[in-house]
Design an enzyme around this catalytic site. Structure first.
Site, PDB file in Angstrom:
ATOM      1  N   VAL A   1      -4.198   2.552 -32.972  1.00 56.22           N
ATOM      2  CA  VAL A   1      -5.642   2.778 -32.940  1.00 56.22           C
ATOM      3  C   VAL A   1      -6.198   2.254 -31.620  1.00 56.22           C
ATOM      4  CG1 VAL A   1      -7.804   2.440 -34.174  1.00 56.22           C
ATOM      5  CG2 VAL A   1      -5.657   2.336 -35.423  1.00 56.22           C
TER       6      VAL A   1
ATOM      7  N   LYS B   1      -7.484   7.137 -33.628  1.00 59.45           N
ATOM      8  CA  LYS B   1      -6.183   6.854 -34.237  1.00 59.45           C
ATOM      9  C   LYS B   1      -5.221   7.959 -33.857  1.00 59.45           C
ATOM     10  CE  LYS B   1      -6.433   5.044 -37.994  1.00 59.45           C
ATOM     11  NZ  LYS B   1      -6.855   4.641 -39.276  1.00 59.45           N
TER      12      LYS B   1
ATOM     13  N   PHE C   1      -0.827   4.388 -40.123  1.00 61.25           N
ATOM     14  CA  PHE C   1      -0.324   5.681 -39.679  1.00 61.25           C
ATOM     15  C   PHE C   1      -0.022   5.758 -38.196  1.00 61.25           C
ATOM     16  CE2 PHE C   1      -3.334   6.019 -43.116  1.00 61.25           C
ATOM     17  CZ  PHE C   1      -2.482   6.432 -44.110  1.00 61.25           C
TER      18      PHE C   1
ATOM     19  N   LEU D   1      -6.630  -1.242 -30.241  1.00 59.84           N
ATOM     20  CA  LEU D   1      -7.275  -2.136 -31.203  1.00 59.84           C
ATOM     21  C   LEU D   1      -6.262  -2.703 -32.192  1.00 59.84           C
ATOM     22  CD1 LEU D   1     -10.455  -0.060 -32.137  1.00 59.84           C
ATOM     23  CD2 LEU D   1     -10.410  -2.187 -30.850  1.00 59.84           C
ATOM     24  N   GLY D   2      -5.207  -1.944 -32.427  1.00 58.76           N
ATOM     25  CA  GLY D   2      -4.203  -2.420 -33.375  1.00 58.76           C
ATOM     26  C   GLY D   2      -3.349  -1.266 -33.837  1.00 58.76           C
TER      27      GLY D   2
ATOM     28  N   ASP E   1      -4.479   2.652 -50.092  1.00 63.92           N
ATOM     29  CA  ASP E   1      -4.028   1.593 -49.186  1.00 63.92           C
ATOM     30  C   ASP E   1      -5.136   0.561 -48.999  1.00 63.92           C
ATOM     31  OD1 ASP E   1      -2.209   0.263 -47.675  1.00 63.92           O
ATOM     32  OD2 ASP E   1      -2.377   1.529 -45.898  1.00 63.92           O
TER      33      ASP E   1
END
Ligand SMILES: *[C@@H]1O[C@H](CO)[C@@H](O)[C@H](O)[C@H]1NC(C)=O
Ligand SMILES: *[C@@H]1O[C@H](CO)[C@@H](O)[C@H](O)[C@H]1NC(C)=O
Ligand SMILES: *[C@@H]1O[C@H](CO)[C@@H](O)[C@H](O)[C@H]1NC(C)=O
Ligand SMILES: *[C@@H]1O[C@H](CO)[C@@H](O)[C@H](O)[C@H]1NC(C)=O
Ligand SMILES: *[C@@H]1O[C@H](CO)[C@@H](O)[C@H](O)[C@H]1NC(C)=O
Ligand SMILES: *[C@@H]1O[C@H](CO)[C@@H](O)[C@H](O)[C@H]1NC(C)=O
Ligand SMILES: *[C@@H]1O[C@H](CO)[C@@H](O)[C@H](O)[C@H]1NC(C)=O
Length: 635
Positions: free
Chosen positions: A364, A379, A361, A356-357, A476
């Site tokens: 994902v 993740k 960290f 997904l991207g 964040d």
């Protein structure tokens, strides 16, 4: 005879033409650059992609050169050799623990990448016997933080200099930049803040320009140094280009976060909002404030409690592990554990097509749980120490209890060797940033949708700050961490993870995990996250959503737009609505847009104490309180 008339003309032509092998590279962080850089000495690339040249210890040297030599001289038999024009941009950060760091670093061009330069004042470039010898063919721009012994003729301990075959600069200037009305502003190279540098050489006019500025200032139009110099006797036909640094008794960590370089053209600007940040030294910041309710003290108490909690948990775990021997045992104690097998199958073996991207960290993936058919996001956080994995899990399990309709619930975790896998609910509409900045792909968000998303995020954040059993600072907040559920509600993801990650990764230093443009100014000073630093980032988010622009945007190859500054300026001129996302046309509620923009400015004030709390932000957004029109802003 005719040939000799044509020749000078030819040289001009050649110098600007494509007869040389033009080079053009850009590194926004160096994660992908490892294969293209030759590193020696202490130099290395940190796990988040910062190029570190030295650490903060005695007599360390580090070099980083672009691996391939670059043609810098047109050297055809029939014409005078001519130095090739070049341009480079880089962002650096010099971080010193304690008082007085050293010795600085240099952007360097040399015929070899195995410079065996000495430490200290020599910045790893040259040594006592080679210093000043024209057979060196070394060109450097020094960023010097120590006033060396007399022989170096340094003007001060905070200057930029042009070095030709010698560490005695041919010209140097105290670190400063010119404002648009030519006022000179001094600043510290060793500030611990990112600094941008531009070096431009025009091989035809034979002019070298050097410009520096703190990262939040656009490229000043007037260079700090503009020096007439012919580099053709200094350059060899092929030169290595890179950085050199060293420390002595005085020492600092020298970091480069991004670098672009080009021959025969302007270097491409760096994407400031995506540069990795160097680790900040752990400092016990003295918080002394006169305000009654001292959020700083509360937050340090909470941090202390959390540390104590993490400490006792890890001690407990350590003892258990000793007694039980197998790691499996402690894992069983924590709820919400997913079998690795399930996650492997859910993501088709962590296949690239399921990606997904990449988040703050790690990567994902989208997954479908085999037992329930439920869609999830997985993740993967790699390369943790065993100790880190355990601490991580302890805290993640704690965070997994947090439920709120504007937060993306964490469903569970799984550990596999050094990897930690975190499972959360899948958000079908992806993240807010793609809607804002790639609307041609995802469709346009209406103003109503935007306003609803912003309110949602505010409620999620207020819950973390004030309503859950502990104060959770998100750390964040940014548009890519705002996910959209099926009803297009804004939901915050990754809450609290930055803190967990920071503590687990390296207990001795504080890493600012956030993203450059969203980092509150006090944070890069103290490294201590507080709810008010989330409010700052939320303010930037408000502006991005109303303007449909990124917090930092390149407007031209050299110019950058800091969204906050632009909105402030338009507000001062009484033309606030000019900043509104043009894609919205006239379809928005004027009062709401104005409220969002003003609130964005109020939240992103530089002094943390004057920012509102998230609770107060919600009152403004709901119209329960009205934001005074002439609210005094402290910047
Ligand atoms: C960096 O190295 C890779 C692999 O060696 C190569 O494919 C790529 O072209 C290089 N990039 C630059 C900018 O030289
Ligand atoms: C700095 O690097 C040197 C050489 O790699 C190492 O011996 C030293 O422990 C490091 N110091 C710190 C403070 O990290
Ligand atoms: C630096 O040392 C290396 C190995 O000792 C040597 O190969 C190289 O030529 C030296 N470089 C210079 C500029 O003397
Ligand atoms: C100085 O540097 C030159 C060139 O790298 C090298 O040949 C020489 O041995 C060095 N001298 C000393 C004293 O280190
Ligand atoms: C400069 O360096 C060259 C080559 O290393 C050496 O032959 C020469 O003697 C040096 N000149 C001086 C003045 O030291
Ligand atoms: C740089 O300065 C040195 C020493 O002052 C001088 O010998 C040299 O010619 C200068 N080089 C250029 C290119 O100006
Ligand atoms: C260098 O600076 C001067 C003075 O601002 C400017 O006229 C010139 O165009 C600049 N040259 C380059 C290559 O940036």
């Amino acid at each position: 005879m005719a040939a000799s008339i044509v020749l000078p003309f030819l040289v001009l032509l050649l110098a600007s033409s494509s007869l040389s092998d033009n080079i053009d590279f850009t590194y926004n962080g160096f994660k992908s650059a490892a294969t293209n850089l030759s590193l020696d000495g202490y130099a290395h690339i940190t796990s988040n992609g910062v190029l570190q040249l030295t650490n903060d210890s005695y007599k360390v040297t580090g070099h980083a050169f672009f691996s391939s030599p670059i043609q810098m001289l047109l050297n055809t038999p029939s014409v005078t050799p001519a130095a090739i024009s070049f341009s480079t941009i880089f962002v650096f950060d010099i971080i010193t623990v304690g008082n007085g760091g050293g010795h600085g670093f240099a952007f360097a061009m040399a015929p070899t990448k195995t410079l065996n330069g000495s430490c200290c004042q020599y910045l790893g470039l040259l040594n006592t016997s080679s210093n000043g010898n024209s057979s060196n063919h070394v060109f450097a721009i020094e960023f010097d933080t120590v006033q060396g012994s007399d022989m170096f003729k340094d003007i001060d301990d905070n200057h930029v200099g042009v070095d030709i075959n010698s560490l005695v600069s041919n010209i140097s200037k105290p670190a400063s930049y010119y404002t648009d009305n030519f006022k000179m502003v001094d600043f510290e190279l060793e500030s611990g803040q990112p600094i941008q540098a531009w070096i431009d050489y025009d091989g035809i006019a034979k002019i070298l320009n050097v410009t520096i500025s703190p990262f939040y200032v656009d490229k000043p139009s007037r260079p700090l140094i503009s020096h007439a110099i012919d580099l053709s006797p200094i350059f060899k036909e092929y030169m290595y280009v890179g950085f050199s640094s060293s420390t002595g008794k005085l020492s600092s960590s020298h970091y480069i976060m991004g670098w672009s370089f080009r021959t025969n053209g302007m270097a491409r600007s760096l994407d400031l909002s995506h540069l990795p940040l160097p680790p900040q030294p752990a400092k016990s910041s003295s918080i002394s404030k006169a305000t009654g309710i001292n959020i700083g003290v509360i937050s340090s108490l909470v941090t202390l409690l959390l540390v104590a909690f993490a400490f006792s948990v890890s001690w407990y775990l350590w003892r258990r592990a000793k007694l039980a021997e197998t790691l499996e045992d402690w894992e069983i104690d924590y709820p919400h554990r997913f079998p690795y097998r399930d996650l492997y199958r859910a993501t088709k073996g962590f296949k690239e097509t399921e990606l997904l991207g990449s988040g703050t960290f790690g990567l994902v993936y989208k997954g479908i749980l085999p037992r329930t058919g439920e869609e999830v996001a997985v993740k993967k956080i790699s390369n943790n120490s065993r100790q880190a994995v355990r601490e991580f899990v302890a805290e993640v399990v704690c965070l997994a209890r947090i439920r709120h309709r504007n937060l993306v619930p964490l469903q569970g975790w799984c550990k596999r060797k050094e990897d930690i896998l975190l499972v959360s609910e899948f958000m079908p509409n992806g993240s807010l940033d793609t809607f804002l900045f790639e609307s041609e792909r995802c469709g346009l968000l209406s103003w109503d949708q935007r306003f609803k998303i912003l309110k949602g995020v505010a409620m999620g954040l207020a819950y973390l700050h004030e309503e859950w059993e502990q104060v959770v600072v998100h750390r964040d907040i940014k548009s890519s961490n705002v996910l959209l559920d099926a009803e297009m509600n804004g939901r915050l993801s990754d809450f609290g993870l930055a803190g967990v990650y920071e503590r687990a990764k390296n207990p001795s230093t504080t890493i600012i995990v956030g993203t450059l443009a969203y980092i509150a100014p006090e944070l890069s000073r103290t490294g201590k996250s507080m709810p008010s630093s989330d409010v700052f980032a939320y303010g930037i988010l408000l502006l991005e959503v109303a303007c449909g622009r990124r917090a930092i945007e390149s407007t031209s190859p050299t110019g950058k737009l800091l969204l906050m500054d632009w909105v402030r300026e338009c507000k001062t001129r009484g033309r606030l609505l000019e900043v509104v996302d043009p894609k919205l046309g006239q379809s928005y509620l004027r009062e709401e847009v104005e409220l969002v923009l003003k609130l964005g400015l109020v939240c992103s004030q530089s002094i943390p104490e004057v920012r509102p709390t998230m609770r107060q932000v919600i009152r403004y957004l709901n119209g329960d309180d009205s934001l005074a029109d002439d609210v005094a802003l402290v910047f």
